[in-house]
Write an enzyme that holds these catalytic residues in place. Structure first.
Site, PDB file in Angstrom:
ATOM      1  CG  HIS A  45     114.395 -71.325  31.704  1.00 30.71           C
ATOM      2  ND1 HIS A  45     113.860 -71.469  30.458  1.00 30.71           N
ATOM      3  CD2 HIS A  45     113.365 -71.024  32.530  1.00 30.71           C
ATOM      4  CE1 HIS A  45     112.546 -71.244  30.516  1.00 30.71           C
ATOM      5  NE2 HIS A  45     112.229 -70.967  31.763  1.00 30.71           N
TER       6      HIS A  45
ATOM      7  CG  ASP B 294     116.520 -73.405  29.141  1.00 34.52           C
ATOM      8  OD1 ASP B 294     115.808 -74.243  29.700  1.00 34.52           O
ATOM      9  OD2 ASP B 294     116.184 -72.228  28.921  1.00 34.52           O
TER      10      ASP B 294
HETATM   11  C1  XLS Z   1     105.852 -71.248  31.063  1.00 37.31           C
HETATM   12  C2  XLS Z   1     106.554 -70.004  30.824  1.00 37.31           C
HETATM   13  C3  XLS Z   1     108.071 -70.055  30.866  1.00 37.31           C
HETATM   14  C4  XLS Z   1     108.651 -68.676  31.029  1.00 37.31           C
HETATM   15  C5  XLS Z   1     110.077 -68.639  31.449  1.00 37.31           C
HETATM   16  O1  XLS Z   1     104.646 -71.346  30.894  1.00 37.31           O
HETATM   17  O2  XLS Z   1     106.074 -69.483  29.614  1.00 37.31           O
HETATM   18  O3  XLS Z   1     108.580 -70.709  29.764  1.00 37.31           O
HETATM   19  O4  XLS Z   1     108.533 -67.920  29.861  1.00 37.31           O
HETATM   20  O5  XLS Z   1     110.297 -69.341  32.617  1.00 37.31           O
END
Ligand code: XLS
Ligand code: CA
Ligand code: CA
Length: 440
Positions: free
Chosen positions: A101, A104
């Site tokens: 993300h 991140d």
């Molecule tokens: C949350 C999601 C998230 C997505 C990406 O439940 O799994 O991590 O994979 O935003």
């Protein structure tokens, strides 16, 4: 340069009789299974957020894992240390891809412009490591759910300024993905849903979400992104209801808004079970409708009603998952991203390595079993035979479109009662799966 995962050696394949916890028992990267090397079939990716960010914080307690990576609270220093730690980890585990993300990678600034600047600095650091190691980007995404501005959603927010801010964030996340040569861009609508219909204009929200998705496609294609866009379905959590509930509702959305040629699905195991489906169901539904894209590899706990994001250890699940992947002809732009975190009590950094080893081995076993299942042919032959009545006579007329309700009524009147039903043989088939699974 300092080592961040100092306890973790280079992880190698030692075979199933090995008792070394720092070795793969089933994942042998260069071994050919189903016509490709295991590393090509499985396309493992490291999730930046869980691996380098998650510190064990939960609703009732603070972090248990020290992920400061030797830094002192300066967020940009930490972001750079995470790059070094992440690439060290991926190299030690032999992971070829990463997923991220925007939030991140670099800390948010006081303004969007400052956030962009931070992201640019970390982008350069990552590009250097990518060049050095050959590690690639599987997909990028934008975190439009953590910051309080997104309390009512991003693309579905009732406030147009929030929509615009999200667009600004997504534009930059697409730029980063393109700079890294990523082959996918994910939308997970964490807050794209509602808490109550009393305050919600559902039609407006869905139209707006589609506007945002359309804008993202238009922008990305202009700047040269040729990969796939993915929507990652999840029924709930954090909101009570999320619009991308499951594969079926997401495909209906993509078709309604004519986004179907640019979007595929990123199916997550834990989200499938939260929606009341099996992981395999979601994959099958995506695949047979032409929307199979990528996978978030994890598992939930069937006794808990939330998204536990555990590392996969259930071989039955991964076998049926890899069966669907092989039936699809393998991954193209997608792969297996470990959207998974260690339990709060597994607080040492080496626990993350153990977790990836078990996750990768579980998928490697799944691949081996799925390939055997297909080679064995008993399941496929059974299914084919079960529908054989559509290959001749009245069945062939139904399939070819020749039959009408009237001709079928005439046929039924002449036929009398149906006397040709055959057993579904579920138990026998379950036995075949066990037989193949445990003969490895
Ligand atoms: C949350 C999601 C998230 C997505 C990406 O439940 O799994 O991590 O994979 O935003
Ligand atoms: Ca996910
Ligand atoms: Ca999840």
């Amino acid at each position: 340069m300092s080592e961040f995962f100092a306890d973790v050696p280079q992880i190698k394949y030692e075979g199933k009789s090995s008792t070394n916890p720092f070795a793969f028992k089933y994942y042998n990267p260069e071994e050919i299974i189903g016509g490709k090397s295991m590393r090509e079939q499985l396309k493992f990716a490291m999730s930046w957020w869980h691996t380098l960010g998650a510190d064990g914080t939960d609703m009732f307690g603070s972090g248990t894992v020290d992920k400061s990576f030797g830094t002192d609270g300066d967020l940009m220093k930490l972001a750079k240390a995470k790059v070094a730690a992440g690439f060290e980890f991926m190299q030690k585990l032999g992971i070829d891809y990463f997923c991220f993300h925007d939030a991140d990678l670099a800390p948010g600034g006081r303004t969007l412009a400052e956030t962009y600047e931070n992201e640019e600095i970390i982008k350069e650091t990552i590009l250097v490591e990518m060049k050095k190691t050959g590690i690639k980007n599987l997909w990028g995404t934008s975190n439009c759910f953590t910051h309080p501005r997104y309390m009512h959603g991003a693309g579905t927010a009732p406030n147009a300024d929030v929509f615009a801010y999200a667009a600004g964030q997504i534009k930059k996340a697409i730029d980063l993905t393109v700079a890294f040569g990523g082959t996918g861009y994910v939308f997970w609508g964490g807050r794209e849903g509602y808490e109550t219909l009393l305050n919600t204009d559902m039609e407006m929200e869905l139209d707006n979400m589609a506007r945002l998705h359309r804008m993202a496609v238009e922008y990305a294609r202009v700047i040269g992104f040729r990969g796939d866009f993915y929507i990652e379905p999840k029924p709930k959590e954090p909101t009570k209801h999320q619009y991308d509930f499951d594969a079926a509702s997401t495909i209906a959305y993509l078709c309604k808004y004519h986004l179907d040629s640019d979007f595929r699905l990123n199916i997550e195991a834990n989200h499938a079970t939260l929606a009341g489906h099996t992981f395999q169901h979601e994959l099958r539904y995506a695949r047979t409708n032409g929307f199979f894209g990528s996978i978030d590899a994890n598992q939930g706990d069937m006794l808990l009603g939330w998204d536990t994001d555990q590392f996969p250890s259930n071989v039955y699940e991964t076998a049926m998952c890899m069966y669907e992947v092989l039936k699809e002809g393998g991954f193209t732009n997608g792969g297996l991203n470990f959207d998974a975190k260690t339990r709060r009590g597994s607080f040492e950094l080496k626990d993350i390595a153990y977790a990836y080893i078990v996750g990768m081995d579980t998928f490697a076993l799944g691949l081996r079993i799925a390939d055997r299942l297909i080679q064995d042919g008993r399941i496929d032959q059974f299914v084919q035979h079960r529908y054989a009545s559509y290959q001749r006579g009245i069945g062939a007329e139904i399939v070819s479109g020749q039959a009408t309700l009237k001709t079928l009524a005439e046929y039924a009147l002449q036929m009398g009662e149906v006397h040709t039903n055959q057993s579904g043989r579920q138990e026998e088939l379950e036995g075949i799966i066990n037989n193949i699974m445990f003969s490895l």
